[in-house]
Design an enzyme around this catalytic site. Structure first.
Site, short mmCIF file in Angstrom:
data_model
loop_
_atom_site.label_atom_id
_atom_site.label_comp_id
_atom_site.label_asym_id
_atom_site.label_seq_id
_atom_site.Cartn_x
_atom_site.Cartn_y
_atom_site.Cartn_z
N LYS A 35 0.76 -1.12 -0.28
CA LYS A 35 0.46 0.48 0.32
C LYS A 35 0.50 1.52 0.21
CE LYS A 35 0.10 -0.42 5.12
NZ LYS A 35 -1.09 -0.98 6.40
N ARG A 133 -9.88 0.36 15.28
CA ARG A 133 -9.94 1.03 14.20
C ARG A 133 -10.75 0.45 13.09
NH1 ARG A 133 -4.43 1.01 11.02
NH2 ARG A 133 -5.11 -0.87 10.51
N TYR A 253 15.38 30.18 6.84
CA TYR A 253 13.79 31.10 8.17
C TYR A 253 14.37 31.30 9.39
CZ TYR A 253 11.87 30.79 3.70
OH TYR A 253 11.12 30.63 2.16
N MET A 301 10.59 24.41 2.20
CA MET A 301 10.14 23.97 1.14
C MET A 301 10.95 22.93 0.57
SD MET A 301 7.00 25.09 -1.10
CE MET A 301 5.57 25.87 0.05
C1 PLP Z 1 -0.40 -1.63 7.10
C2 PLP Z 1 -0.92 -3.27 6.84
C3 PLP Z 1 0.38 -4.23 7.08
C4 PLP Z 1 1.64 -3.92 7.19
O1 PLP Z 1 1.65 -3.87 8.14
P1 PLP Z 1 3.41 -3.45 8.67
O2 PLP Z 1 2.88 -2.80 10.10
O3 PLP Z 1 4.00 -2.32 7.96
O4 PLP Z 1 3.73 -4.87 8.40
C5 PLP Z 1 -0.63 -5.61 7.72
N1 PLP Z 1 -2.24 -5.44 7.80
C6 PLP Z 1 -2.98 -4.22 7.62
C7 PLP Z 1 -4.35 -3.80 7.86
C8 PLP Z 1 -2.10 -3.08 8.05
O5 PLP Z 1 -2.76 -2.35 7.53
#
Ligand code: PLP
Length: 369
Positions: A35, A133, A253, A301
């Site tokens: 992801k 969550r 800055y 930036m």
């Molecule tokens: C992001 C995520 C993972 C991978 O997690 P890592 O800590 O990066 O290994 C696995 N399962 C779910 C549901 C996630 O949101």
């Protein structure tokens, strides 16, 4: 070109996957989270590298990410969309991917979709065990037990740890217990589905967290909690200009840095718009001529300034190193008051990406050997 360069070691990604895979028993399938554009390294290239290493199950957050990974891999690989049915079931199915159903409303949308299309919908079901969550709550799990979901082809039954990266955190044990309590009824109902609880942190916990399928992400990209990981990324930027300042002169800055001795400064073309955290102001570091030097003042930036007084021969065009095997993602994260995940996913949008070896490319940025 005066641009930052992000070099990504694809062999290290493959090796990290194999190392994590070898930590679970042979019957456990090791997947991979790709992801957020493969944690910043490029989802398509990461997915192809992992697929070549033997990985066949991928996790993304969104439907467009699923489409990108499907395009990269072609047919065959299993792709799960973690954010679920709200990403759009048509889009998910168009990518030949599977939604992770995270709530009763997700399951209802999926049932409706399957009825309309008159085909079973392949999916995963996520259950809440302590993170609060995403996932079916206990009330929703009871509802599920009384609901006909035969229109769904449930492939994975999963939950997610809240604290797997903190050794001995009591919630981890509780989540394993709660997940195990769900298992008998779920196994009964979905005998062919795989059970999955662990991301990187869980893989490192040991066998009772592995179940049938693991989902490591961050460890593949060389960051904590997989402390034995091979570093994956190197970030460099060329020095744009160098000049000398007198004691009492300031830099950047807010004039937060003041020379206390005759000093030499070097300006680099990267800043917070390149994903370098602004919280590194006054605390970041880089390597010039093999020597670690501090940032002088704030991250702007598009620019930062280094104090290269101790590297007197530093010159425009020399490459300064922001991340490498020594200046690791986690070291930068600690200086910035954040986590490696955030460093990884922030970098890479503006930098020129180079893959090593360059056999696979995502068509984004330069590719060199
Ligand atoms: C992001 C995520 C993972 C991978 O997690 P890592 O800590 O990066 O290994 C696995 N399962 C779910 C549901 C996630 O949101």
């Amino acid at each position: 070109m005066a641009r930052p360069i992000l070099t990504i070691d694809l062999n290290a990604i493959a090796e990290n996957w194999r190392a994590l895979d070898s930590l679970s028993a042979a019957h456990v399938t090791t997947g991979a989270a790709v992801k957020a554009d493969g944690y910043g390294v490029g989802a398509a290239v990461a997915a192809r590298t992992l697929s070549a290493a033997g990985c066949g199950t991928f996790f993304v957050a969104t439907a467009p990410e699923a489409m990108e990974v499907r395009d990269a891999l072609g047919s065959g690989a299993e792709i799960y969309v973690l954010n679920g049915a709200v990403e759009g079931l048509s889009e998910i199915v168009a990518a030949d991917a599977r939604p992770v159903l995270n709530a009763r409303t997700d399951v209802e949308m999926a049932l409706e979709f399957a009825r309309q299309h008159e085909t079973p919908l392949s999916c995963a079901l996520q259950f809440e065990t302590g993170m609060n969550r995403l996932g079916l709550s206990s009330a929703e799990t009871e509802w599920l037990a009384q609901t006909d979901v035969s229109a769904l082809s449930v492939q994975v039954l999963m939950s997610h740890f809240a604290c797997a990266d903190e050794a001995g955190h009591p919630l981890t044990r509780e989540q394993i217990t709660r997940f195990n309590e769900l298992v008998p009824a779920l196994r009964d109902r979905f005998p062919n589905a795989k059970l999955s609880l662990s991301a990187t942190g869980g893989v490192l916990l040991g066998a009772d967290a592995h179940f049938d399928l693991t989902r490591p992400g961050v460890g593949l990209y060389g960051a904590d909690p997989f402390c034995d990981a091979r570093p994956v990324i190197r970030l460099e930027a060329p020095i744009l200009r160098v000049w000398d300042v007198k004691p009492g002169e300031t830099s950047g800055y807010g004039a937060t840095w003041t020379a206390t001795r005759p000093s030499r400064l070097a300006t680099l073309p990267l800043g917070y718009a390149d994903g370098l955290p602004r919280s590194l102001s006054g605390r970041g570091e880089a390597k010039v001529g093999g020597r670690i030097v501090p940032l002088a003042g704030r991250v702007s930036m598009d620019l930062i300034v280094l104090d290269v007084t101790d590297v007197p021969d530093a010159a425009p065009g020399d490459m300064a190193v922001l991340l490498d095997d020594e200046l690791t993602v986690d070291r930068m994260a600690t200086s910035a008051g954040t986590i490696g995940y955030e460093i990884l996913t922030s970098l890479g949008d503006r930098a020129i990406r180079r893959y090593k070896p360059s056999a696979v490319t995502d068509g984004k940025g330069d590719v060199s050997a």
